[in-house]
Write a protein that holds these residues in place. Structure first.
Motif, PDB file in Angstrom:
ATOM      1  N   ASP A 195       0.843  -1.194   0.000  1.00  0.00           N
ATOM      2  CA  ASP A 195       0.000   0.000   0.000  1.00  0.00           C
ATOM      3  C   ASP A 195       0.883   1.250   0.000  1.00  0.00           C
ATOM      4  O   ASP A 195       1.684   1.454   0.916  1.00  0.00           O
ATOM      5  N   PRO A 196       0.749   2.104  -1.019  1.00  0.00           N
ATOM      6  CA  PRO A 196       1.607   3.306  -1.077  1.00  0.00           C
ATOM      7  C   PRO A 196       1.345   4.287   0.069  1.00  0.00           C
ATOM      8  O   PRO A 196       2.187   5.154   0.337  1.00  0.00           O
ATOM      9  N   ASP A 197       0.200   4.143   0.722  1.00  0.00           N
ATOM     10  CA  ASP A 197      -0.134   5.032   1.834  1.00  0.00           C
ATOM     11  C   ASP A 197       0.317   4.477   3.184  1.00  0.00           C
ATOM     12  O   ASP A 197       0.081   5.111   4.222  1.00  0.00           O
ATOM     13  N   ALA A 198       0.944   3.313   3.174  1.00  0.00           N
ATOM     14  CA  ALA A 198       1.419   2.724   4.436  1.00  0.00           C
ATOM     15  C   ALA A 198       2.516   3.598   5.043  1.00  0.00           C
ATOM     16  O   ALA A 198       3.288   4.245   4.328  1.00  0.00           O
ATOM     17  N   LEU A 199       2.577   3.593   6.363  1.00  0.00           N
ATOM     18  CA  LEU A 199       3.610   4.353   7.067  1.00  0.00           C
ATOM     19  C   LEU A 199       4.916   3.572   7.097  1.00  0.00           C
ATOM     20  O   LEU A 199       4.915   2.329   7.094  1.00  0.00           O
ATOM     21  N   ASP A 200       6.013   4.293   7.154  1.00  0.00           N
ATOM     22  CA  ASP A 200       7.324   3.647   7.286  1.00  0.00           C
ATOM     23  C   ASP A 200       7.496   3.213   8.739  1.00  0.00           C
ATOM     24  O   ASP A 200       8.281   3.782   9.507  1.00  0.00           O
ATOM     25  N   VAL A 201       6.689   2.218   9.113  1.00  0.00           N
ATOM     26  CA  VAL A 201       6.657   1.699  10.479  1.00  0.00           C
ATOM     27  C   VAL A 201       6.703   0.181  10.422  1.00  0.00           C
ATOM     28  O   VAL A 201       6.016  -0.444   9.603  1.00  0.00           O
ATOM     29  N   HIS A 202       7.512  -0.421  11.274  1.00  0.00           N
ATOM     30  CA  HIS A 202       7.540  -1.869  11.449  1.00  0.00           C
ATOM     31  C   HIS A 202       6.946  -2.209  12.813  1.00  0.00           C
ATOM     32  O   HIS A 202       7.358  -1.644  13.825  1.00  0.00           O
ATOM     33  N   ARG A 203       6.001  -3.111  12.795  1.00  0.00           N
ATOM     34  CA  ARG A 203       5.230  -3.483  14.000  1.00  0.00           C
ATOM     35  C   ARG A 203       5.560  -4.916  14.386  1.00  0.00           C
ATOM     36  O   ARG A 203       5.472  -5.825  13.563  1.00  0.00           O
ATOM     37  N   PHE A 204       5.899  -5.115  15.666  1.00  0.00           N
ATOM     38  CA  PHE A 204       6.255  -6.439  16.161  1.00  0.00           C
ATOM     39  C   PHE A 204       5.298  -6.816  17.300  1.00  0.00           C
ATOM     40  O   PHE A 204       5.291  -6.167  18.347  1.00  0.00           O
ATOM     41  N   SER A 205       4.473  -7.859  17.084  1.00  0.00           N
ATOM     42  CA  SER A 205       3.424  -8.237  18.040  1.00  0.00           C
ATOM     43  C   SER A 205       3.840  -9.478  18.833  1.00  0.00           C
ATOM     44  O   SER A 205       4.206 -10.496  18.234  1.00  0.00           O
ATOM     45  N   PHE A 206       3.727  -9.380  20.160  1.00  0.00           N
ATOM     46  CA  PHE A 206       4.201 -10.437  21.046  1.00  0.00           C
ATOM     47  C   PHE A 206       3.078 -10.994  21.923  1.00  0.00           C
ATOM     48  O   PHE A 206       2.169 -10.271  22.329  1.00  0.00           O
ATOM     49  N   VAL A 207       3.182 -12.288  22.223  1.00  0.00           N
ATOM     50  CA  VAL A 207       2.338 -12.941  23.229  1.00  0.00           C
ATOM     51  C   VAL A 207       3.260 -13.428  24.344  1.00  0.00           C
ATOM     52  O   VAL A 207       4.479 -13.501  24.172  1.00  0.00           O
ATOM     53  N   LEU A 208       2.686 -13.756  25.482  1.00  0.00           N
ATOM     54  CA  LEU A 208       3.500 -14.163  26.629  1.00  0.00           C
ATOM     55  C   LEU A 208       4.411 -15.342  26.291  1.00  0.00           C
ATOM     56  O   LEU A 208       5.573 -15.381  26.699  1.00  0.00           O
ATOM     57  N   ASP A 209       3.896 -16.287  25.540  1.00  0.00           N
ATOM     58  CA  ASP A 209       4.669 -17.496  25.249  1.00  0.00           C
ATOM     59  C   ASP A 209       5.835 -17.254  24.306  1.00  0.00           C
ATOM     60  O   ASP A 209       6.598 -18.191  24.017  1.00  0.00           O
ATOM     61  N   ASP A 210       6.011 -16.020  23.824  1.00  0.00           N
ATOM     62  CA  ASP A 210       7.178 -15.702  22.992  1.00  0.00           C
ATOM     63  C   ASP A 210       8.461 -15.610  23.800  1.00  0.00           C
ATOM     64  O   ASP A 210       9.551 -15.501  23.225  1.00  0.00           O
ATOM     65  N   ASN A 211       8.348 -15.619  25.133  1.00  0.00           N
ATOM     66  CA  ASN A 211       9.539 -15.569  25.987  1.00  0.00           C
ATOM     67  C   ASN A 211       9.808 -16.963  26.544  1.00  0.00           C
ATOM     68  O   ASN A 211       9.214 -17.359  27.545  1.00  0.00           O
ATOM     69  N   PRO A 212      10.685 -17.725  25.921  1.00  0.00           N
ATOM     70  CA  PRO A 212      10.919 -19.109  26.349  1.00  0.00           C
ATOM     71  C   PRO A 212      11.709 -19.232  27.647  1.00  0.00           C
ATOM     72  O   PRO A 212      11.794 -20.328  28.212  1.00  0.00           O
ATOM     73  N   SER A 213      12.274 -18.130  28.127  1.00  0.00           N
ATOM     74  CA  SER A 213      13.126 -18.213  29.322  1.00  0.00           C
ATOM     75  C   SER A 213      12.334 -18.123  30.630  1.00  0.00           C
ATOM     76  O   SER A 213      12.902 -18.305  31.704  1.00  0.00           O
TER      77      SER A 213
END
Length: 431
Positions: free
Chosen positions: A179-197
């Motif tokens: 989309d040419p109207d998209a912002l120059d932004v990168h979005r990273f979505s996390f859930v609790l289980d993304d932290n294996p430690s």
């Protein structure tokens, strides 16, 4: 001790190449440590020019981010100068600021920035974020932010995240729009289980202590509406008792002031069994009694209630604190004049206060004596305001909320005094 990044956390650091980069989702999911690693890299390799770090307040920024950086690289490389509005990291001076109200935008007017780090972005006014975008005018400038989810109508979700060019989604897939109207932004979505430690016992504890809305947002990482019963983990069979055990300390009174509306006060103690108990309730409803009381009469009523309360053969209690509805300044003055000790303004952060109460119910460290009828009647009917949620605002429906407000005042204002009651794994990892 910091575990090397892996999985989604590591991948997000590799993808943080846009003008704006935002880590959002569950608590304790690695999003903050990932963003800090990228920020430290940027301090050393980004373009020359002024840098800025922002939090809801400067105090929360220090607690959430700067203290973590100190643990990672040491005080010699991260020198926070309280009162000076700056921190020096790797020899580079960085401005620090809080952004908790509409006046915050004035703090950064006139700055020319090469980069910014933003903690708890959903707590900022949209005007501050808009001003920040205009200040990031050095060629190659980038910003890096973190946040927990809010409602789907929040300005950050609608104006920034939904328009991001790249999205590392909760399921681990990457979606990039043309989309040419998209912002120059990168979005990273996390859930609790993304932290294996995280230890399994701690994860289980977090899931117990976050119920309903907070489970969806802070465990599953969903941007969802606040709707339904607020304390949906409250269970009369588990949380209501007919007998209060031995109390080792009368911690506080949580007090919601009312003249036309009911006046409610709750006595809260910590038992010898290391659980909290709402042992007694004082209420006056002028609508039922047809008699409005003055501040002086309320003061007499509260003092008489505490002096006549009997527990295990002893009459009269003296709680450490009396946390009063912060809007009731004249009543606090009356209590001080009458020599009541420990009187203080209650912390009236509504959503954080609700989280504190929810945690106590979810971890089953809070019980209510059956005599507290006002509170027990209000709890099942205490709901989110659907109309406010549709506008992007999380707030309870202001109906029959007097004793529940007193409970929130008491527990949230004293949270540092009962945090040790939480499961040991909860404390060890959260520290």
């Amino acid at each position: 001790m910091f575990t090397p990044l892996a999985g989604k956390a590591l991948r997000s650091t590799q993808l943080a190449s846009a003008r704006g980069n935002l880590w959002e989702g569950a608590v304790r999911s690695s999003k903050t440590i990932s963003s800090i690693m990228v920020w430290l890299r940027y301090i050393r390799t980004g373009p020359p020019g002024a840098l800025l770090m922002v939090g809801k307040t400067e105090r929360t920024l220090k607690r959430n981010i700067i203290d973590v950086i100190v643990q990672m690289i040491g005080k010699k490389r991260c020198d926070y100068r309280a009162g000076a509005g700056e921190v020096i990291i790797f020899g580079r001076t960085i401005y620090v600021a809080g952004a908790n109200d509409e006046r915050a935008a004035d703090k950064i007017k006139g700055l020319t920035l090469a980069g910014a780090y933003l903690d708890e972005v959903t707590t900022y006014p949209e005007t501050f974020f808009q001003m920040l975008e205009t200040r990031l005018s050095v060629e190659g400038a980038q910003w890096f932010g973190t946040t927990n989810p809010e409602g789907p109508n929040h300005w950050l979700k609608k104006q920034v995240l939904d328009r991001a060019r790249l999205h590392l989604r909760r399921d681990g897939t990457i979606v990039e729009t043309a989309d040419p109207d998209a912002l120059d932004v990168h979005r990273f979505s996390f859930v609790l289980d993304d932290n294996p430690s995280l230890p399994a016992a701690y994860v289980a504890s977090l899931k117990r202590s976050h119920q309903g809305l907070f489970f969806k947002r802070y465990i599953l990482g969903e941007w969802c509406l606040a709707e339904g019963v607020i304390y949906d983990s409250f269970d009369e069979a588990r949380h209501v008792v007919d007998l209060v055990p031995e109390i080792s300390r009368w911690m506080c009174v949580g007090l919601d002031y009312g003249t036309v509306n009911p006046f409610a006060a709750l006595l809260i103690g910590i038992g010898a069994d290391q659980r909290m108990y709402v042992a007694s309730e004082y209420r006056h409803d002028s609508r039922l009694s047809k008699r409005q009381l003055t501040d002086a009469q309320y003061s007499v009523g509260v003092r008489r209630w505490l002096s006549q309360y009997e527990h295990r053969g002893q009459k009269g209690v003296q709680p450490s604190w009396v946390f009063v509805d912060p809007s009731a300044a004249s009543f606090m003055t009356q209590l001080w004049a009458d020599g009541v000790p420990g009187v203080a303004r209650a912390d009236n952060d509504v959503k954080d206060g609700i989280r504190s109460v929810s945690t106590a119910f979810g971890e089953n460290i809070l019980s209510i004596h059956r005599s507290c009828t006002g509170l027990l009647e209000e709890l099942p009917a205490y709901v989110w305001d659907a109309k406010a949620s549709a506008k992007g605002i999380d707030q309870p429906l202001k109906v029959d909320d007097h004793s529940v407000d007193g409970l929130r005042y008491g527990l949230h204002s004293s949270v540092n005094e009962w945090r040790h009651l939480l499961p040991k794994t909860h404390l060890e990892v959260a520290a």
